[in-house]
Design a protein around this motif. Structure first.
Motif, mmCIF file in Angstrom:
data_model
loop_
_atom_site.group_PDB
_atom_site.id
_atom_site.type_symbol
_atom_site.label_atom_id
_atom_site.label_comp_id
_atom_site.label_asym_id
_atom_site.label_seq_id
_atom_site.Cartn_x
_atom_site.Cartn_y
_atom_site.Cartn_z
ATOM 1 N N VAL A 22 2.037 1.725 -3.596
ATOM 2 C CA VAL A 22 0.960 2.209 -4.466
ATOM 3 C C VAL A 22 0.805 3.719 -4.279
ATOM 4 N N LYS A 23 0.821 4.154 -3.041
ATOM 5 C CA LYS A 23 0.667 5.591 -2.747
ATOM 6 C C LYS A 23 1.857 6.392 -3.290
ATOM 7 N N GLU A 24 3.035 5.822 -3.131
ATOM 8 C CA GLU A 24 4.266 6.489 -3.570
ATOM 9 C C GLU A 24 4.234 6.769 -5.085
ATOM 10 N N TYR A 25 3.634 5.861 -5.850
ATOM 11 C CA TYR A 25 3.618 6.011 -7.313
ATOM 12 C C TYR A 25 2.247 6.449 -7.839
ATOM 13 N N GLU A 26 1.389 6.902 -6.955
ATOM 14 C CA GLU A 26 0.048 7.339 -7.341
ATOM 15 C C GLU A 26 0.136 8.407 -8.436
ATOM 16 N N GLY A 27 -0.647 8.244 -9.494
ATOM 17 C CA GLY A 27 -0.684 9.253 -10.555
ATOM 18 C C GLY A 27 0.442 9.127 -11.565
ATOM 19 N N LYS A 28 1.400 8.205 -11.314
ATOM 20 C CA LYS A 28 2.508 8.017 -12.270
ATOM 21 C C LYS A 28 2.213 6.757 -13.089
ATOM 22 N N THR A 29 2.421 6.854 -14.394
ATOM 23 C CA THR A 29 1.989 5.745 -15.249
ATOM 24 C C THR A 29 3.121 4.852 -15.759
ATOM 25 N N GLY A 30 4.355 5.353 -15.721
ATOM 26 C CA GLY A 30 5.475 4.559 -16.269
ATOM 27 C C GLY A 30 5.697 3.266 -15.496
ATOM 28 N N ASP A 31 6.349 2.302 -16.161
ATOM 29 C CA ASP A 31 6.620 1.025 -15.497
ATOM 30 C C ASP A 31 7.556 1.202 -14.302
ATOM 31 N N VAL A 32 7.243 0.518 -13.223
ATOM 32 C CA VAL A 32 8.089 0.534 -12.031
ATOM 33 C C VAL A 32 8.590 -0.900 -11.829
ATOM 34 N N ILE B 124 -0.618 -4.589 -4.623
ATOM 35 C CA ILE B 124 -0.206 -3.805 -5.810
ATOM 36 C C ILE B 124 -0.908 -4.272 -7.091
ATOM 37 N N LYS B 125 -1.678 -5.352 -7.014
ATOM 38 C CA LYS B 125 -2.135 -5.983 -8.258
ATOM 39 C C LYS B 125 -3.066 -5.124 -9.123
ATOM 40 N N ALA B 126 -3.737 -4.156 -8.520
ATOM 41 C CA ALA B 126 -4.624 -3.293 -9.317
ATOM 42 C C ALA B 126 -3.831 -2.237 -10.097
ATOM 43 N N ASN B 127 -2.522 -2.246 -9.956
ATOM 44 C CA ASN B 127 -1.660 -1.246 -10.617
ATOM 45 C C ASN B 127 -0.686 -1.957 -11.557
ATOM 46 N N PRO B 128 -1.095 -2.206 -12.802
ATOM 47 C CA PRO B 128 -0.266 -3.020 -13.695
ATOM 48 C C PRO B 128 1.114 -2.443 -13.997
ATOM 49 N N ASN B 129 1.313 -1.155 -13.752
ATOM 50 C CA ASN B 129 2.655 -0.583 -14.001
ATOM 51 C C ASN B 129 3.656 -0.963 -12.896
ATOM 52 N N LEU B 130 3.131 -1.445 -11.742
ATOM 53 C CA LEU B 130 4.030 -1.895 -10.663
ATOM 54 C C LEU B 130 4.344 -3.372 -10.920
ATOM 55 N N LYS B 131 5.541 -3.640 -11.410
ATOM 56 C CA LYS B 131 5.865 -4.999 -11.869
ATOM 57 C C LYS B 131 6.958 -5.639 -11.014
ATOM 58 N N ILE B 132 6.664 -6.823 -10.482
ATOM 59 C CA ILE B 132 7.724 -7.570 -9.779
ATOM 60 C C ILE B 132 8.502 -8.325 -10.859
ATOM 61 N N VAL B 133 9.723 -7.865 -11.123
ATOM 62 C CA VAL B 133 10.480 -8.437 -12.235
ATOM 63 C C VAL B 133 11.401 -9.577 -11.788
ATOM 64 N N LYS B 134 11.765 -9.595 -10.543
ATOM 65 C CA LYS B 134 12.600 -10.687 -9.992
ATOM 66 C C LYS B 134 12.198 -10.915 -8.545
ATOM 67 N N GLU C 119 0.828 -1.216 0.000
ATOM 68 C CA GLU C 119 0.000 0.000 0.000
ATOM 69 C C GLU C 119 0.861 1.264 0.000
ATOM 70 N N TRP C 120 1.979 1.199 0.716
ATOM 71 C CA TRP C 120 2.875 2.361 0.711
ATOM 72 C C TRP C 120 3.394 2.620 -0.713
#
Ligand code: AHR
Length: 328
Positions: free
Chosen positions: A157-167, A192-202, A154-155
């Motif tokens: 999600v809030k930190e990247y609120e309004g930003k659309t680029g991949d994280v 984080i799952k409702a925010n597709p730009n937040l990606k767990i890559v490893k 949740e922290w």
């Protein structure tokens, strides 16, 4: 200030111990049911993998002394087979009560049944088991690890609120198969799952250890061209990863945002210095509640089946304020 350090017993089903009071020994076995009337508690600890664990062990030892409980303490060195043999040893010794923090969740039914058949009540601390038969233990005292993972997510999600680029997020998991690793991963992923730009890559285990956190982070840094966030399941792995990030010429907390769990002194110091961005608290101070529960179980009194630890979160400013009085 969202932080709370106190530990609370939450309402819920009262489980009257079927085993309570049946653990008296004949006094003939070493350490068993003290002839001097002292309660004997056999405790099998996970190991000494982290600062959190050291604080937890100190809490249990100090609380046992303060409560006048004779503690048979064993360090299982991170191995389930050692914990199983510890528990069998406690049964042979005819201790009054057995408590342990299970290294992993699965594979306990047989030995817990042996304790039950011997009339020795068992209390779980810190970590859960996945046994379907909950009569195999009297109570489980500890944190809600899934909630901890959720708070971390949740922290972010809030930190990247309004930003659309991949994280790009890399995750350092705790010990494979352990309750905190399973639940902190699930809670975070769900949050984080409702925010597709937040990606767990490893996502890889660092076994809750600082050295492993460093090694795994080195491999992440070599294989992922752009890492934005590190989510480490405990402070120690995060601190190891910070060493790797610095060695790679990057600034922890700035080039890579870091979220950890625990809030031990070293983690809080890094948070106050801006090298970690957010910590979810997991309190190791379970000793007093364990001793109260041990006494209740021994006296045949009803105990709560689930005793939940109350805990908060820390931002940089909150860490700065808390550090001067931080006990562990
Ligand atoms: O089970 C609690 C976890 O185990 C702590 O978060 C971690 O630091 C420890 O090793």
């Amino acid at each position: 200030m969202r932080r709370t350090l106190s530990v609370a017993v939450f309402g819920g089903l009262l489980a009257v111990s079927a085993l309570a009071g049946c653990g008296d020994s004949d006094g003939g076995a070493e350490g068993g049911g003290g002839d001097d009337g002292q309660i004997v508690l056999g405790f099998s600890q996970v190991g000494a993998e982290s600062g959190w664990r050291t604080a937890n062990t100190e809490s249990i030892k100090a609380s046992a002394t303060a409560a006048g409980i004779k503690l048979q303490f064993s360090d299982a060195q991170g191995k389930q087979e050692n914990q199983i043999s510890d528990i069998r040893g406690f049964i042979t010794q005819k201790v009054d009560v057995i408590a342990f923090s299970p290294v992993v969740t699965s594979g306990w039914d047989a030995v817990l049944k042996e304790a039950k058949d011997a009339g020795i009540p068992v209390i779980l601390t810190d970590r859960a088991v996945d046994s379907q038969d909950t009569s195999l233990y009297q109570s489980f005292i500890g944190s809600d690890f899934k909630v901890e993972g959720t708070k971390a997510g949740e922290w972010l999600v809030k930190e990247y609120e309004g930003k659309t680029g991949d994280v790009n997020i890399v995750e350092l998991q705790g010990t494979t198969g352990s309750a905190p690793a399973i639940d902190r991963q699930t809670g975070f992923a769900d949050a984080i799952k409702a925010n597709p730009n937040l990606k767990i890559v490893k996502s890889q285990t660092g076994d809750f250890k600082r050295a492993d956190g460093k090694t795994v982070m080195e491999t992440f840094l070599q294989s992922v061209p752009k890492i934005d966030v590190l989510y480490a399941h405990n402070d120690d792995m995060g601190l190891g990863a910070i060493e790797a990030i610095k060695a790679a010429g990057k600034k922890p907390g700035q080039d890579i945002k870091i979220i950890t769990v625990d809030a031990v002194k070293d983690g809080m110091t890094a948070l106050a210095a801006g090298e970690i961005n957010f910590i979810v608290e997991c309190s190791p101070l379970l000793g007093d509640q364990l001793m109260e529960t041990v006494k209740a179980v021994k006296d045949g009194k009803p105990v709560e089946k689930r005793i939940l630890t109350k805990e908060g979160t820390f931002t940089q400013e909150e860490a700065k304020a808390a550090l001067p009085t931080r006990k562990y």
